[in-house]
Design a protein around this motif. Structure first.
Motif, short mmCIF file in Angstrom:
data_model
loop_
_atom_site.label_atom_id
_atom_site.label_comp_id
_atom_site.label_asym_id
_atom_site.label_seq_id
_atom_site.Cartn_x
_atom_site.Cartn_y
_atom_site.Cartn_z
N UNK A 236 0.74 -1.24 -0.02
CA UNK A 236 0.00 -0.19 0.04
C UNK A 236 1.02 1.34 0.21
N UNK A 237 2.16 1.16 0.70
CA UNK A 237 2.86 2.50 0.63
C UNK A 237 3.44 2.66 -0.53
N UNK A 238 4.06 1.65 -1.20
CA UNK A 238 4.44 1.71 -2.72
C UNK A 238 3.42 1.96 -3.45
N UNK A 239 2.19 1.64 -3.68
CA UNK A 239 1.10 2.07 -4.48
C UNK A 239 1.02 3.50 -4.05
N UNK A 240 0.73 4.13 -2.82
CA UNK A 240 0.35 5.55 -2.87
C UNK A 240 1.73 6.48 -2.98
N UNK A 241 2.84 6.08 -2.75
CA UNK A 241 3.75 6.85 -3.24
C UNK A 241 4.19 6.89 -4.98
N UNK A 242 3.41 5.71 -5.55
CA UNK A 242 3.66 5.65 -6.95
C UNK A 242 5.13 5.12 -7.12
N UNK A 243 5.67 4.15 -6.55
CA UNK A 243 6.90 3.48 -6.57
C UNK A 243 6.83 1.95 -6.63
N UNK A 244 7.99 1.36 -7.02
CA UNK A 244 7.78 -0.17 -6.90
C UNK A 244 8.02 -0.82 -5.39
N UNK A 245 7.70 -1.78 -5.14
CA UNK A 245 7.72 -2.37 -3.96
C UNK A 245 9.31 -2.47 -3.28
N UNK A 246 10.14 -2.87 -4.20
CA UNK A 246 11.57 -2.80 -3.93
C UNK A 246 12.34 -1.49 -3.66
N UNK A 247 11.92 -0.48 -4.48
CA UNK A 247 12.18 0.70 -4.05
C UNK A 247 11.73 1.19 -2.81
N UNK A 248 10.42 1.30 -2.53
CA UNK A 248 9.64 1.53 -1.29
C UNK A 248 10.47 0.81 0.04
N UNK A 249 10.85 -0.39 -0.25
CA UNK A 249 11.58 -1.03 0.80
C UNK A 249 12.93 -0.66 0.99
N UNK A 250 13.68 -0.14 -0.13
CA UNK A 250 15.04 0.55 0.06
C UNK A 250 14.85 1.72 0.67
N UNK A 251 13.77 2.81 0.10
CA UNK A 251 13.53 3.85 1.19
C UNK A 251 13.46 3.76 2.34
N UNK A 252 12.71 2.82 2.70
CA UNK A 252 12.16 2.77 4.24
C UNK A 252 13.33 2.46 5.07
N UNK A 253 14.23 1.34 4.47
CA UNK A 253 15.37 0.79 5.21
C UNK A 253 16.39 2.16 5.31
N UNK A 254 16.69 2.81 4.59
CA UNK A 254 17.43 3.95 4.42
C UNK A 254 17.03 5.02 5.58
N UNK A 255 15.78 5.20 5.54
CA UNK A 255 15.16 6.21 6.52
C UNK A 255 15.01 5.70 8.11
N UNK A 256 14.83 4.23 8.06
CA UNK A 256 15.12 4.10 9.65
C UNK A 256 16.32 3.79 9.88
N UNK A 257 17.57 3.49 9.06
CA UNK A 257 18.77 3.53 9.46
C UNK A 257 19.28 4.97 9.93
N UNK A 258 18.84 5.95 9.07
CA UNK A 258 19.32 7.41 9.44
C UNK A 258 18.66 7.74 10.72
N UNK A 259 17.35 7.31 10.98
CA UNK A 259 16.69 7.73 12.38
C UNK A 259 17.53 7.06 13.47
#
Length: 379
Positions: A236-259
């Motif tokens: 659902x996050x990938x669909x709402x951001x209009x991105x692929x699921x792997x790209x969304x997972x990569x963004x999420x991992x980088x954001x969590x690592x930064x936090x």
């Protein structure tokens, strides 16, 4: 617009009603689902939404409570319907008509519910989504006024396209995506009122978390807010951001690592989810009234309609003037000049050269005298 494929959940008020009908406390529901009592309170207030396995367990629990409540209602003896004043008047009229009149059977069916008008449905959606959406947009931008403005603009677009939004399977997701797009627009940097940062939260931990969120790139910040803040699943996050699921997972991992690099205490996703909910709830951000939003949407629509009409009228006037002044027949172009008896052609109007001035003076002087002519004399 993207669609949500998560397991459907009843509204927050219905969740609380089902829990109270089943004689369960928030602590008991939390123990069955495997979360804390504060998380169940956030689910019932609409501030957060469960996701993943917790969402499935919560939906199964609500379904069992709904079935239990339905069985209880069916097992209760039906009470005799009370006689209203209108029924008494109808009975008196039947008895006054005489024994030959037919006695109509009383109807026990409930009166049909009137469908909501578009304005009522829009106001219900606004009341349900706007308060939480303003707080979410504040986490996305760090600006209170921009958060209110973005949510108001999103609902104005929803009111202008209400037939499309009303038929959408998840209108809240439609409005949320529009609000996030408006809030993250790069054109806000050119507005004077948004060139300087706003005052940060008063609490030190809230300031630290907000500072870390604002250092993330907008795509990573949006994915983190939708997944760990709102509680959407990865598809659902990938669909709402209009991105692929792997790209969304990569963004999420980088954001969590930064936090986690700046705030090690928030390395746990559950703790991060609770802190985002607390940070959003600390800011008392109020949304505008739904009537003001609908009126603003209509005023904006009227303005752009009149602007389009004025532009069309100006275009028609320009076209008519062009047709009126344009030549209606073919005019051949002027041929290039040629030298005649040593006289050079005039290429373009302008001052004469010295040779041209002398030649003009010579031609004018010879034109008056001319050659001598012979004329017969009378004898």
């Amino acid at each position: 617009m993207t669609q949500s494929h998560a397991i459907p959940l009843p509204p927050p008020e219905e969740r609380r009603r089902l829990r109270e009908a089943g004689a369960l406390t928030q602590a008991q529901v939390a123990a069955r689902v495997g979360v804390t009592r504060e998380t169940v309170c956030a689910w019932e207030s609409g501030r957060t939404t469960p996701r993943g396995r917790r969402r499935e367990a919560y939906v199964r629990l609500l379904d069992s409570l709904a079935e239990k409540a339905e069985k209880t209602v069916l097992q209760e003896p039906s009470a005799e319907p009370a006689v209203t004043g209108h029924q008494r008047v109808a009975d008196d009229a039947v008895h006054a008509a005489g024994p030959g009149s037919e006695d109509p059977e009383p109807s026990h069916e409930p009166p049909p519910e009137r469908p909501l008008t578009p304005a009522q449905a829009f106001d219900a959606l606004y009341a349900f989504c706007a308060p939480a959406l303003v707080r979410q947009t504040y986490l996305l931008t760090g600006r209170r006024e921009l958060a209110r403005e973005s949510v108001e603009r999103a609902f104005q677009l929803a009111w202008q396209r209400w037939p499309e939004v009303a038929r959408d399977r998840d209108p809240a997701s439609w409005v949320r995506a529009a609000a996030y797009d408006c809030a993250l627009s790069p054109w806000h940097r050119f507005r004077p009122r948004y060139r300087h940062p706003e005052p940060p939260p008063s609490d030190a931990s809230d300031r630290a978390l907000m500072a870390v969120l604002l250092t993330l790139p907008p795509p990573q910040r949006r994915a983190l807010l939708l997944f760990d803040g709102v509680g959407l699943g990865l598809p659902e996050t990938a669909a709402e951001t209009e991105a692929s699921t792997p790209a969304t997972a990569n963004r999420l991992l980088h954001a969590r690592a930064a936090v986690a690099a700046h705030l090690p205490a928030l390395s746990d996703p559950a703790e991060l989810h609770d802190r985002l909910a607390e940070l959003a709830s600390t800011e008392r951000l109020r949304a505008a009234r739904p009537t003001d939003v609908r009126d603003g949407s209509e005023r904006r629509a009227r303005f752009w309609t009149r602007a389009a009409i004025a532009f069309t009228v100006a275009l028609i006037g320009t076209t008519a003037l062009t047709l009126r002044t344009a030549p209606t027949r073919y005019e051949p172009p002027v041929p290039p000049g040629a030298t005649v008896l040593g006289v050079p052609p005039r290429v373009a109007p302008g001052p004469l050269s010295e040779a041209e001035v002398k030649l003009r003076a010579k031609l004018r002087s010879e034109a008056h005298n001319g050659p001598q002519r012979l004329a017969p004399q009378p004898g």
